[in-house]
Design a protein around this motif. Sequence first.
Motif, PDB file in Angstrom:
ATOM      1  N   LEU A   1      -0.861  10.147   4.537  1.00 58.14           N
ATOM      2  CA  LEU A   1      -1.246  10.277   5.795  1.00 58.14           C
ATOM      3  C   LEU A   1      -0.060  10.090   6.824  1.00 58.14           C
ATOM      4  CD1 LEU A   1      -4.658   8.096   5.308  1.00 58.14           C
ATOM      5  CD2 LEU A   1      -4.414  10.478   5.176  1.00 58.14           C
ATOM      6  N   VAL A   2       1.062   9.794   6.477  1.00 61.44           N
ATOM      7  CA  VAL A   2       2.078   9.427   7.144  1.00 61.44           C
ATOM      8  C   VAL A   2       3.296  10.104   6.747  1.00 61.44           C
ATOM      9  CG1 VAL A   2       3.366   7.766   8.353  1.00 61.44           C
ATOM     10  CG2 VAL A   2       1.018   7.245   8.139  1.00 61.44           C
ATOM     11  N   ASP A   3       4.153  11.018   7.363  1.00 58.93           N
ATOM     12  CA  ASP A   3       5.153  11.827   6.826  1.00 58.93           C
ATOM     13  C   ASP A   3       6.259  11.095   7.147  1.00 58.93           C
ATOM     14  OD1 ASP A   3       4.504  14.092   5.323  1.00 58.93           O
ATOM     15  OD2 ASP A   3       4.060  15.118   7.284  1.00 58.93           O
ATOM     16  N   ASP A   4       6.289  10.302   8.187  1.00 52.77           N
ATOM     17  CA  ASP A   4       7.702   9.749   8.768  1.00 52.77           C
ATOM     18  C   ASP A   4       7.793   8.101   7.988  1.00 52.77           C
ATOM     19  OD1 ASP A   4       9.888   8.629   9.799  1.00 52.77           O
ATOM     20  OD2 ASP A   4       8.972   8.493  11.767  1.00 52.77           O
ATOM     21  N   PRO A   5       8.771   7.918   7.211  1.00 48.81           N
ATOM     22  CA  PRO A   5       8.794   6.566   6.617  1.00 48.81           C
ATOM     23  C   PRO A   5       8.907   5.319   7.482  1.00 48.81           C
ATOM     24  CG  PRO A   5      10.366   8.280   5.499  1.00 48.81           C
ATOM     25  CD  PRO A   5       9.777   9.000   6.872  1.00 48.81           C
ATOM     26  N   LYS A   6       9.267   5.828   8.923  1.00 48.55           N
ATOM     27  CA  LYS A   6       9.503   4.911   9.704  1.00 48.55           C
ATOM     28  C   LYS A   6       8.074   4.431  10.529  1.00 48.55           C
ATOM     29  CE  LYS A   6      14.478   5.603  10.860  1.00 48.55           C
ATOM     30  NZ  LYS A   6      14.426   7.142  10.499  1.00 48.55           N
ATOM     31  N   ASN A   7       6.905   5.269   9.947  1.00 51.37           N
ATOM     32  CA  ASN A   7       5.789   4.480  10.505  1.00 51.37           C
ATOM     33  C   ASN A   7       4.737   4.121   9.230  1.00 51.37           C
ATOM     34  OD1 ASN A   7       5.931   5.249  13.115  1.00 51.37           O
ATOM     35  ND2 ASN A   7       5.199   7.253  13.008  1.00 51.37           N
ATOM     36  N   ARG A   8       5.628   3.897   8.072  1.00 49.84           N
ATOM     37  CA  ARG A   8       4.616   3.401   6.909  1.00 49.84           C
ATOM     38  C   ARG A   8       4.797   1.985   6.639  1.00 49.84           C
ATOM     39  NH1 ARG A   8       6.932   7.620   2.513  1.00 49.84           N
ATOM     40  NH2 ARG A   8       5.730   9.709   3.252  1.00 49.84           N
ATOM     41  N   THR A   9       4.176   1.725   5.594  1.00 47.69           N
ATOM     42  CA  THR A   9       4.390   0.509   4.805  1.00 47.69           C
ATOM     43  C   THR A   9       5.500   0.271   4.201  1.00 47.69           C
ATOM     44  OG1 THR A   9       3.134   1.239   2.974  1.00 47.69           O
ATOM     45  CG2 THR A   9       1.863   0.189   4.527  1.00 47.69           C
ATOM     46  N   MET A  10       5.834  -1.114   3.754  1.00 50.36           N
ATOM     47  CA  MET A  10       7.310  -1.024   3.179  1.00 50.36           C
ATOM     48  C   MET A  10       7.306  -0.278   1.629  1.00 50.36           C
ATOM     49  SD  MET A  10       9.819  -2.337   4.211  1.00 50.36           S
ATOM     50  CE  MET A  10      10.874  -3.475   5.029  1.00 50.36           C
ATOM     51  N   ALA A  11       6.007  -0.330   0.959  1.00 51.92           N
ATOM     52  CA  ALA A  11       6.001   0.471  -0.190  1.00 51.92           C
ATOM     53  C   ALA A  11       5.943   1.915  -0.116  1.00 51.92           C
ATOM     54  CB  ALA A  11       4.709   0.093  -0.978  1.00 51.92           C
ATOM     55  N   GLY A  12       5.347   2.347   1.064  1.00 51.40           N
ATOM     56  CA  GLY A  12       5.534   3.770   1.245  1.00 51.40           C
ATOM     57  C   GLY A  12       6.944   4.291   1.533  1.00 51.40           C
ATOM     58  N   ALA A  13       7.522   3.300   2.351  1.00 49.57           N
ATOM     59  CA  ALA A  13       9.070   3.761   2.988  1.00 49.57           C
ATOM     60  C   ALA A  13       9.824   3.685   1.460  1.00 49.57           C
ATOM     61  CB  ALA A  13       9.300   2.739   3.556  1.00 49.57           C
ATOM     62  N   LEU A  14       9.536   2.703   0.661  1.00 55.66           N
ATOM     63  CA  LEU A  14      10.486   2.754  -0.604  1.00 55.66           C
ATOM     64  C   LEU A  14      10.355   4.073  -1.515  1.00 55.66           C
ATOM     65  CD1 LEU A  14      12.238   1.217  -2.435  1.00 55.66           C
ATOM     66  CD2 LEU A  14      10.267  -0.049  -3.618  1.00 55.66           C
ATOM     67  N   GLY A  15       9.171   4.595  -1.492  1.00 58.06           N
ATOM     68  CA  GLY A  15       8.887   5.954  -2.063  1.00 58.06           C
ATOM     69  C   GLY A  15       9.761   6.983  -1.628  1.00 58.06           C
ATOM     70  N   ALA A  16       9.709   7.015   0.066  1.00 58.60           N
ATOM     71  CA  ALA A  16      10.635   8.149   0.509  1.00 58.60           C
ATOM     72  C   ALA A  16      12.319   7.804   0.132  1.00 58.60           C
ATOM     73  CB  ALA A  16      10.326   8.018   1.951  1.00 58.60           C
ATOM     74  N   PHE A  17      12.319   6.552   0.077  1.00 63.08           N
ATOM     75  CA  PHE A  17      13.817   5.849  -0.067  1.00 63.08           C
ATOM     76  C   PHE A  17      14.298   6.715  -1.594  1.00 63.08           C
ATOM     77  CE2 PHE A  17      17.256   2.832  -0.951  1.00 63.08           C
ATOM     78  CZ  PHE A  17      17.861   3.006   0.362  1.00 63.08           C
ATOM     79  N   GLN A  18      13.251   6.579  -2.493  1.00 59.65           N
ATOM     80  CA  GLN A  18      13.668   7.131  -3.549  1.00 59.65           C
ATOM     81  C   GLN A  18      13.823   8.664  -3.912  1.00 59.65           C
ATOM     82  OE1 GLN A  18      10.916   8.186  -6.364  1.00 59.65           O
ATOM     83  NE2 GLN A  18      11.968   7.452  -8.332  1.00 59.65           N
TER      84      GLN A  18
ATOM     85  N   GLN B   1       0.809  -1.225  -0.062  1.00 58.84           N
ATOM     86  CA  GLN B   1      -0.026   0.192   0.062  1.00 58.84           C
ATOM     87  C   GLN B   1       0.987   1.228   0.042  1.00 58.84           C
ATOM     88  OE1 GLN B   1      -3.189   0.743  -0.643  1.00 58.84           O
ATOM     89  NE2 GLN B   1      -2.620   2.557  -0.552  1.00 58.84           N
ATOM     90  N   PHE B   2       0.814   2.154  -1.111  1.00 56.61           N
ATOM     91  CA  PHE B   2       1.311   3.373  -0.922  1.00 56.61           C
ATOM     92  C   PHE B   2       0.852   4.863  -0.819  1.00 56.61           C
ATOM     93  CE2 PHE B   2       3.514   6.397  -4.137  1.00 56.61           C
ATOM     94  CZ  PHE B   2       4.743   6.361  -3.577  1.00 56.61           C
ATOM     95  N   LEU B   3      -0.456   4.837  -1.531  1.00 61.79           N
ATOM     96  CA  LEU B   3      -1.197   6.080  -1.438  1.00 61.79           C
ATOM     97  C   LEU B   3      -1.505   6.617  -0.174  1.00 61.79           C
ATOM     98  CD1 LEU B   3      -2.551   8.289  -3.281  1.00 61.79           C
ATOM     99  CD2 LEU B   3      -4.583   7.063  -2.906  1.00 61.79           C
ATOM    100  N   LEU B   4      -1.894   5.610   0.756  1.00 65.09           N
ATOM    101  CA  LEU B   4      -2.243   6.077   2.022  1.00 65.09           C
ATOM    102  C   LEU B   4      -1.076   6.373   2.653  1.00 65.09           C
ATOM    103  CD1 LEU B   4      -5.246   3.498   3.028  1.00 65.09           C
ATOM    104  CD2 LEU B   4      -5.358   5.765   2.312  1.00 65.09           C
ATOM    105  N   ALA B   5      -0.137   5.437   2.656  1.00 66.87           N
ATOM    106  CA  ALA B   5       1.259   5.688   3.493  1.00 66.87           C
ATOM    107  C   ALA B   5       1.562   7.133   2.998  1.00 66.87           C
ATOM    108  CB  ALA B   5       2.076   4.545   3.281  1.00 66.87           C
ATOM    109  N   VAL B   6       1.877   7.524   1.876  1.00 68.64           N
ATOM    110  CA  VAL B   6       2.522   8.576   1.631  1.00 68.64           C
ATOM    111  C   VAL B   6       1.633  10.030   2.027  1.00 68.64           C
ATOM    112  CG1 VAL B   6       2.786  10.217  -0.487  1.00 68.64           C
ATOM    113  CG2 VAL B   6       3.615   7.917  -0.333  1.00 68.64           C
TER     114      VAL B   6
END
Lengths: 274, 321
Positions: free
Chosen positions: A214-231, A207-212
């Motif tokens: 609703l949650v700013d901090d990558p460390k509170n996200r799903t894996m896919a959301g964290a990957l977006g921040a990583f990019q 899950q990417f959209l909700l993570a990006v």
Amino acid sequence: MIVSRRERWLGHALLILLMAVTVVPFVSLFVTALHQPGTYPSGLAWPETPYWSNFVDAFQAADMWALLWSSFLIELGVVPAALLIATLAGFSLGHLRPPGHRWIFLGFVLGLTLPFQAIIVPLYYQMRDLQLLNTRWAIILPLLGLYMPFAVMWMRAHFVTMPPDLSEAARIDGANTWNLFTRVHVPLSRPALSSLGILMFLWTWNQFLLAVVLVDDPKNRTMAGALGAFQGQWGTDIPLLCAGSLLILTPTLIVFLAFQRQFVSALMQGALKG
Amino acid sequence: MNATRTTAAPGRREVVATASTSLEARRRALKARRLRRGWAALGLVVPAAFFYVVFVLRPLALTVQYSLYDWNGVGASTFVGVDNYTRLVEQPELLGSTVNALELIIYFSFVPVILGLLTAATIRKFAASRLALAARTVLFLPQVIPLVAAGIMWTWLLATDGLVNELMRMLGLGSVTRAWLGDTSTALGAVGVIGAWVALGLCLLLLLSGMTKIDPALYEAARIDGAGAVREFFAITLPSVRQEIGVCVTVTVIAALAAFDIVYISTQGGPANSTLVPGLEIYYLGFFSREVGQASALAVVFMVLVLAVVLPIQRLTKEED
């Protein structure tokens, strides 16, 4: 079945071609991840000295343990709860069929084609008012709702096939509705539950959209959301970005290979029911 | 019934009366129990309905409400009626995102379904072979990884010095190489390739499993009647997997219209809005320009669009059930 040689040859060639097209991007990602950090490697060339340390660097730079822990907590918040409430609803609508069950089911079915983006804006303000922005609850709670159309339909489809005689026999033996559910129907639902569980595990992890949103901090996200921040952070350092992407998609590959058979059939059934 | 019995045998009035009251009582008890069970059964739906109503239906209603207001998300909002909707039509960029989404259907849906059909029809006869079983595992890989990872992977493959261009140079096609995702004329197609790569495995395997259920006798009969491979495909294979085709089309069309992850990672909607899709535009309008009303109006139009495209497909494929 008799298959002509030419057909067999053509078919094998097609399959091998498609498998190559599927696998080569992964290989390219892997090879690129082994190049010197900060360089701009080309194509499929194997590096003169493979920088295996890129994986360690990416692991540390992304704080991978924290990301894994976060995804684990979100999975733990979503999957068991979603399975439980969808099973209760599916049992009621598919087997007990209380008055109005058709209308209630229709209400759930309405949400089946709804793209997440359609409600993301109000969801943001709702989470802000609940003061849950930037917490894992901001992902867990909406996902429980968003999964219900599919999950309830899935479990209802399972319970519709359960013969009523089974329940009547249990009732005669003195079972009330709750006993009937826990002692008779849940044990019989194990295959349907495990398939649904696998699908929801996968959807939550990815899950990417909700993570990006609703949650700013990558460390509170799903894996896919964290990957977006990583990019965003490593977008310019191609080898490190590739190493990080590989690290983040590896858990899904491991889960997939471990539960391969259930996975494939769950995805196929999931597609058929959806 | 009770009435006739009492008049026919007045002497046994009392007995009948008690029998009828106990019958009545039992019936009432049964009714009460059924009602209680009905309520208990409805109670089981409450948790699922709660989450669905609070986190899906409520935001859905709010989207419609917001779409009638001008609001920046912080200050006061003003009611503007259908202004947000008329502005949607007037701004070419917003309308363009919808056209892009429709064009993505070709790549995300038609290409995987048609390629899947042709491949499945070719390998149908040895679907149980070891190679086909290995393909089952391998071709599912893109379905399993996050779309974000697929986006990152392909952004690199399609870059100026990426594998795609390297291969083209090797084949002597050096003149057509370019930054596929950075060129306004190729960006949308390049995004489409990523979507096709993701969807192909699912479509192929779904269609294949549909084809293995076809009775081989049908094909033998067709062969005896002198049908070739092409006739066979159109007369037997295609009609038999109608339902599976419908499923593939539905799933992939929704994925095309609702595309977000891949576009966000690979192009952010650029260059020059050539890959902008409604899902991404809602995100920009709602969270960067802070035009909540405008974003919501687009979201409403977006939902209607999805329903308008998906419902007819559903109807077409459900017809024979």
